[in-house]
Scaffold this active site. Structure first.
Site, PDB file in Angstrom:
ATOM      1  N   PRO A   2       0.814  -1.199   0.000  1.00 55.77           N
ATOM      2  CA  PRO A   2       0.000   0.000   0.000  1.00 55.77           C
ATOM      3  C   PRO A   2       0.852   1.254   0.000  1.00 55.77           C
ATOM      4  CG  PRO A   2      -0.475  -1.445   1.851  1.00 55.77           C
ATOM      5  CD  PRO A   2       0.605  -2.065   1.095  1.00 55.77           C
ATOM      6  N   GLU A   3       0.457   2.201  -0.786  1.00 52.72           N
ATOM      7  CA  GLU A   3       1.025   3.530  -0.646  1.00 52.72           C
ATOM      8  C   GLU A   3       0.050   4.296   0.231  1.00 52.72           C
ATOM      9  OE1 GLU A   3       2.886   5.434  -3.939  1.00 52.72           O
ATOM     10  OE2 GLU A   3       3.027   3.574  -5.058  1.00 52.72           O
TER      11      GLU A   3
END
Length: 270
Positions: A2-3
């Site tokens: 995930p960013e």
DNA sequence: AGACGTACCTGACCGC
DNA sequence: TGCGGTCAGGTACGTC
């Protein structure tokens, strides 16, 4: 992994555990990103008071003045379930008094879980050097220009530097530069004020849209409740090597910069 | 100080 | 079916 938009999505979903009290805990004996001081005793009977995010770190505050810090690394996942099956790569879990479980699973073990005193949050080794939040007012063109003053490094890699701005990873650096029509090859210190303004607004716009779409489900990304994000359907250059640019129809190009994949349109991005 | 390479890990995928 | 090579969204650290 995930960013920022994915972590934001997870944090929103974790609101469900607010006010819940921990009854049981688990940790694997595998070594994570670094030797954490995770003391499970410190979580006994603790009640969740607040969930927040700093960069890509998830912060869970408890009523005993402790804070659990979780970073998902490249492959980490958090899930909320009714049972805990100790699946492969489950490294941390806690059960709440209503019987539900929060489980942290991370195959590559680039992530970590740590427990600290809430008042020491900003002093934590991983948090103290972080730059500004991209969605905050502090992230503007003049901030960017100041940070870029001495950077001859290319703009794309520079945007991924956590001391410049946090939460902009490979995907969103690529997408934001495409949106602002700036070439990823440009040295950061050769960016004009006008271009810096463009980049800032593209980053904010791209991240906000991704949060609205509940993140990107690259490979197997899901939020804490198992829902797939769908921002990946909105990628304009990322992963589109040799495909037609959505603006000019020339071919999107894939190159490597500082060891990471960069996707851009050589015709649109100058 | 800044640039750059490397290391940390597993799993998915591709070509043979 | 299996094997080897390559690649993946992050981050810190050592060295020049």
């Amino acid at each position: 992994m995930p960013e920022l938009p994915e972590v934001e999505t997870i944090c929103n979903d974790l609101e469900k555990i607010k006010n819940k009290k921990i009854s049981k805990t688990f940790r694997s004996d595998k070594k994570m990103r670094f030797e954490s001081s995770l003391d499970l005793q410190g979580l006994k009977n603790a009640e969740v008071t607040k969930i927040s995010r700093r960069a890509r770190y998830i912060l869970i505050n408890f009523d005993n003045d402790k804070t659990l810090i979780i970073h998902l690394g490249m492959s980490g996942r958090i899930s909320l379930k009714n049972s805990f099956d100790k699946l492969k790569h489950d490294h941390f879990a806690c059960q709440f008094s209503d019987g539900s479980w929060l489980i942290f699973n991370d195959p590559r073990r680039f992530g970590f879980v740590d427990l600290i005193k809430t008042k020491d949050e900003n002093e934590h080794k991983m948090l103290k050097k972080l730059g500004v939040e991209p969605l905050s007012k502090d992230f503007d063109a003049s901030h960017l220009l100041k940070k870029f003053e001495k950077k001859s490094m290319n703009i794309k890699t520079s945007l991924m530097d956590n001391e410049v701005v946090v939460g902009v990873g490979n995907i969103y650096a690529n997408e934001s530069l495409f949106d602002s029509k700036i070439s990823p090859l440009r040295p950061a210190n050769k960016i004009s004020k006008k271009e810096a303004e463009l980049i800032v607004s593209s980053i904010k716009k791209t991240l906000e849209k991704a949060i609205e779409s509940k993140g990107s489900s690259i490979n197997d990304y899901v939020d804490a409740s198992g829902n797939l994000g769908n921002f990946q359907n909105n990628f304009k250059v990322y992963g589109r090597d040799k495909e037609k640019c959505l603006i000019c129809k020339d071919a999107v190009r894939k190159i490597t910069q500082n060891g990471r994949s960069t996707f851009y349109c050589p015709s649109c991005q100058k």
